[in-house]
Design a protein around this motif. Structure first.
Motif, PDB file in Angstrom:
ATOM      1  N   LEU A  83      -3.223   2.638  -6.809  1.00 36.23           N
ATOM      2  CA  LEU A  83      -3.076   1.709  -7.930  1.00 36.23           C
ATOM      3  C   LEU A  83      -3.584   0.318  -7.566  1.00 36.23           C
ATOM      4  O   LEU A  83      -4.175  -0.378  -8.395  1.00 36.23           O
ATOM      5  N   LEU A  84      -3.353  -0.099  -6.315  1.00 33.68           N
ATOM      6  CA  LEU A  84      -3.818  -1.414  -5.884  1.00 33.68           C
ATOM      7  C   LEU A  84      -5.338  -1.492  -5.906  1.00 33.68           C
ATOM      8  O   LEU A  84      -5.917  -2.500  -6.328  1.00 33.68           O
ATOM      9  N   TYR A  85      -5.986  -0.432  -5.445  1.00 38.94           N
ATOM     10  CA  TYR A  85      -7.448  -0.435  -5.443  1.00 38.94           C
ATOM     11  C   TYR A  85      -7.990  -0.428  -6.868  1.00 38.94           C
ATOM     12  O   TYR A  85      -8.992  -1.084  -7.168  1.00 38.94           O
ATOM     13  N   GLN A  86      -7.325   0.290  -7.757  1.00 36.80           N
ATOM     14  CA  GLN A  86      -7.741   0.290  -9.159  1.00 36.80           C
ATOM     15  C   GLN A  86      -7.567  -1.097  -9.773  1.00 36.80           C
ATOM     16  O   GLN A  86      -8.416  -1.562 -10.540  1.00 36.80           O
ATOM     17  N   ASN A  87      -6.461  -1.776  -9.441  1.00 38.77           N
ATOM     18  CA  ASN A  87      -6.264  -3.149  -9.916  1.00 38.77           C
ATOM     19  C   ASN A  87      -7.371  -4.070  -9.413  1.00 38.77           C
ATOM     20  O   ASN A  87      -7.832  -4.966 -10.132  1.00 38.77           O
ATOM     21  N   TYR A  88      -7.772  -3.861  -8.179  1.00 39.47           N
ATOM     22  CA  TYR A  88      -8.832  -4.670  -7.572  1.00 39.47           C
ATOM     23  C   TYR A  88     -10.175  -4.441  -8.264  1.00 39.47           C
ATOM     24  O   TYR A  88     -10.969  -5.375  -8.440  1.00 39.47           O
ATOM     25  N   ARG A  89     -10.425  -3.213  -8.702  1.00 35.86           N
ATOM     26  CA  ARG A  89     -11.712  -2.868  -9.296  1.00 35.86           C
ATOM     27  C   ARG A  89     -11.810  -3.222 -10.780  1.00 35.86           C
ATOM     28  O   ARG A  89     -12.911  -3.432 -11.293  1.00 35.86           O
ATOM     29  N   ILE A  90     -10.696  -3.297 -11.476  1.00 35.34           N
ATOM     30  CA  ILE A  90     -10.725  -3.508 -12.928  1.00 35.34           C
ATOM     31  C   ILE A  90     -11.494  -4.769 -13.336  1.00 35.34           C
ATOM     32  O   ILE A  90     -12.333  -4.715 -14.239  1.00 35.34           O
ATOM     33  N   PRO A  91     -11.253  -5.946 -12.723  1.00 31.08           N
ATOM     34  CA  PRO A  91     -12.008  -7.138 -13.141  1.00 31.08           C
ATOM     35  C   PRO A  91     -13.514  -6.974 -12.994  1.00 31.08           C
ATOM     36  O   PRO A  91     -14.279  -7.480 -13.822  1.00 31.08           O
ATOM     37  N   GLN A  92     -13.945  -6.272 -11.964  1.00 31.99           N
ATOM     38  CA  GLN A  92     -15.372  -6.067 -11.772  1.00 31.99           C
ATOM     39  C   GLN A  92     -15.942  -5.148 -12.848  1.00 31.99           C
ATOM     40  O   GLN A  92     -17.074  -5.325 -13.294  1.00 31.99           O
ATOM     41  N   GLN A  93     -15.143  -4.167 -13.274  1.00 33.51           N
ATOM     42  CA  GLN A  93     -15.603  -3.237 -14.299  1.00 33.51           C
ATOM     43  C   GLN A  93     -15.599  -3.871 -15.686  1.00 33.51           C
ATOM     44  O   GLN A  93     -16.303  -3.426 -16.586  1.00 33.51           O
ATOM     45  N   ARG A  94     -14.791  -4.922 -15.860  1.00 34.99           N
ATOM     46  CA  ARG A  94     -14.681  -5.570 -17.169  1.00 34.99           C
ATOM     47  C   ARG A  94     -15.649  -6.736 -17.352  1.00 34.99           C
ATOM     48  O   ARG A  94     -15.638  -7.394 -18.382  1.00 34.99           O
ATOM     49  N   LEU A 111       0.827  -1.208   0.000  1.00 36.98           N
ATOM     50  CA  LEU A 111       0.000   0.000   0.000  1.00 36.98           C
ATOM     51  C   LEU A 111       0.859   1.254   0.000  1.00 36.98           C
ATOM     52  O   LEU A 111       0.524   2.255  -0.645  1.00 36.98           O
ATOM     53  N   LEU A 112       1.961   1.211   0.725  1.00 36.82           N
ATOM     54  CA  LEU A 112       2.857   2.360   0.772  1.00 36.82           C
ATOM     55  C   LEU A 112       3.450   2.649  -0.602  1.00 36.82           C
ATOM     56  O   LEU A 112       3.555   3.803  -1.020  1.00 36.82           O
TER      57      LEU A 112
END
Length: 424
Positions: free
Chosen positions: A232-243, A226-227
Motif C-alpha cells: 500500500l505504501l508503494y502504491q501511495n508513492y506511485r499515485i501522484p506520478q500516475q496522476r 512497511l510491516l
C-alpha cells in the motif's frame, strides 16, 4: 375512472405517496411508502491546525482520505502542490505524533482520537524518501539486490517479518515521541512507541521504544510502516506520478525547486543560453546583483517614490520569502527541519542569535543538521552577504539562496527544499 394528481413528499431516504388513484372497489385515500434509491452523502466537520496555530474547519465526506484532504487544503490555502504535504495526528497530552498514510480515512482516524488531540497540516519531504534512497534509511543487511530480467539491478526492501514478534500492528500505529526524555524518562531524545487505537488519554497501554540516534529511529519507524501496510505504501508513492497527466479540482501548478528545474541563463546575446560552467554562473549572479543595485540607485537619484533605500531594501526583502523564519532559536530551527523530513537539501534561513546583523542557514545533509552563518560584508561602499568569508558575495539573501540552489559551493549539497509554514 381517470387517475387523480399524485404528490410525492420525500424525507431522507423514505418517500410518501398521497392521494393515489382511486378505483370503484376501494374507498378512501391510499398511502404507500417507498424507498428512495438516491445516494445520501453524510458530511462531517474536521478541524485542522497549521504550524502557526491558525486553524480551519473543513466539511468532508466520511470516505475522504488523508491525501484528498491535504489536496483540498492546498487548494484553499493557495499552496504549491508538490505531493509533500501531510496530515499529522498530534496528541499533546501523550507527547506523540505521526503522519497519516495517504490512504487512511480521516474520519476513522479521528474517531480514535481524544478531545485534546488534533490534526496538523505540515510538510513532510521524507514521507517516501526510503523508496528513492533505501540505503540511507536501512542497514545494508536489510537491503537486497534483485536481478531483473533485463539484466539491470534494482534495490528492493526485505519485508521485516521478525518485527511481528515485537508488536501486532493490526489495531495499532507507530508514533514518534515529542519529548520522550522529559515525559517518559527515555534514555535518549529519539524515542518512538506503538500505540493501540483503544488508548486515548492514558499512557499505560503504550509500548515505548528508544533508538540511539535519529537515523536509527527513522529506520525502525519506516520498517514498522512497511510491516503494517506493505505494498500500500508503494502504491501511495506511485499515485501522484500516475496522476500528473490528470487535472483534478484541487490541482495547482507544481513549482517545486530542484537542482534539475533551475539553471543559470545568459540573455546578453540575441538568444538565451544555459550557463553550464559554475564559475561563469557565479560571475553572472554577481553581475546581476551589481546591475540591480545600480538600477535601484538610479531610480532613487531620479526621484523615484520607492519607500525603501536600496541598502535598506536588501536587508528586509528576504522577509517576504517562505524559507525565512525570522527570530527563531537554533533548537526551533532543528525541530522544524526534523518535522518536515531529514532529506538532503532541506533548509531554512533565520536571524542569528549571536550576531544581530548576521543570518544563519540551517541545512540537512545525510540526515544531519548543520548551520552556516551568513555575514554582511562591505565592498566599495556597497553592502553584501556571504557565507564563505567574502569569497562569494550577494546583494541580498534571495540572490544567495538562488545561487546555492544551482551550485553547492562551500555547502555539502545544493539547497533543494525549503521549510514552509502556511496559515490556514
Amino acid at each position: 375512472m381517470s387517475p387523480q394528481r399524485c404528490d410525492v413528499v420525500t424525507q431522507g431516504a423514505v418517500g410518501m405517496v398521497q392521494n393515489a388513484p382511486r378505483t370503484s372497489g376501494f374507498k378512501g385515500m391510499v398511502t404507500e411508502l417507498f424507498i428512495c434509491k438516491c445516494p445520501i452523502y453524510v458530511l462531517q466537520d474536521v478541524k485542522v491546525f497549521s504550524e502557526d496555530g491558525t486553524s480551519k474547519v473543513v466539511e468532508i465526506l466520511a470516505d475522504m482520505t488523508a491525501r484528498d484532504l491535504c489536496q483540498l487544503l492546498v487548494y484553499r490555502s493557495h499552496c504549491v502542490d508538490d505531493n509533500s504535504w501531510t496530515l499529522v495526528e498530534h496528541h499533546p497530552h501523550l507527547g506523540l505524533e505521526r503522519c497519516l498514510e495517504d490512504h487512511e480515512l480521516v474520519v476513522r482516524v479521528e474517531s480514535t482520537m481524544a478531545s485534546e488531540s488534533k490534526f496538523l497540516f505540515r510538510k513532510n519531504y521524507a514521507k517516501y524518501e526510503f523508496f528513492k534512497n533505501p540505503v540511507n534509511f536501512f542497514p545494508e543487511q536489510m537491503v537486497t539486490w534483485c536481478q531483473q530480467s533485463n539484466g539491470g539491478q534494482t534495490q528492493l526492501l526485505q519485508e521485516p517479518r521478525h518485527l511481528q514478534l515485537l508488536a501486532d500492528l493490526e489495531d495499532s500505529s507507530v508514533f514518534s515521541l515529542i519529548a520522550g526524555k522529559k515525559q517518559y524518562s527515555a534514555p535518549t531524545d529519539y524515542g518512538f512507541c506503538i500505540k493501540p487505537n483503544r488508548v486515548r488519554n492514558e499512557a499505560k497501554g503504550l509500548r515505548l521504544l528508544c533508538a540511539e540516534e535519529e537515523q536509527s529511529r527513522t529506520c525502525w519507524m519506516t520498517a514498522f510502516r512497511l510491516l503494517k501496510y506493505g505494498m500500500l505504501l508503494y502504491q501511495n508513492y506511485r499515485i501522484p506520478q500516475q496522476r500528473k497527466a490528470l487535472l483534478s479540482p484541487f490541482s495547482t501548478p507544481v513549482r517545486s525547486v530542484s537542482e534539475n528545474s533551475l539553471v543559470a541563463m545568459d540573455f546578453s546575446g540575441q538568444t538565451g543560453r544555459v550557463i553550464e560552467n559554475p564559475a561563469e554562473a557565479q560571475s553572472a549572479a554577481l553581475e546581476e546583483g551589481h546591475a540591480w543595485r545600480k538600477r535601484s540607485t538610479r531610480m532613487n537619484i531620479l526621484g523615484s517614490q520607492s519607500p525603501l533605500h536600496p541598502s535598506t531594501l536588501s536587508t528586509v526583502i528576504h522577509r517576504t520569502q517562505h524559507w525565512f523564519h525570522g527570530r527563531i532559536s537554533r533548537e526551533e530551527s532543528h525541530r522544524i527541519i526534523k518535522q518536515q523530513g531529514l532529506v538532503d537539501g532541506l533548509f531554512l534561513l533565520r536571524d542569528s542569535q549571536s550576531n544581530p546583523k548576521a543570518f544563519v542557514l540551517t541545512l540537512c545533509h545525510h540526515q544531519k543538521i548543520k548551520n552556516f552563518q551568513i555575514l554582511p560584508c562591505e565592498d566599495d561602499g556597497q553592502m553584501f552577504f556571504s557565507l564563505d568569508d567574502g569569497n562569494t558575495k550577494f546583494s541580498d539573501l534571495i540572490q544567495l539562496v538562488d545561487f546555492y540552489q544551482l551550485n553547492k559551493g562551500v555547502l555539502p549539497c545544493k539547497l533543494k527544499h525549503h521549510c514552509i509554514r502556511v496559515a490556514l
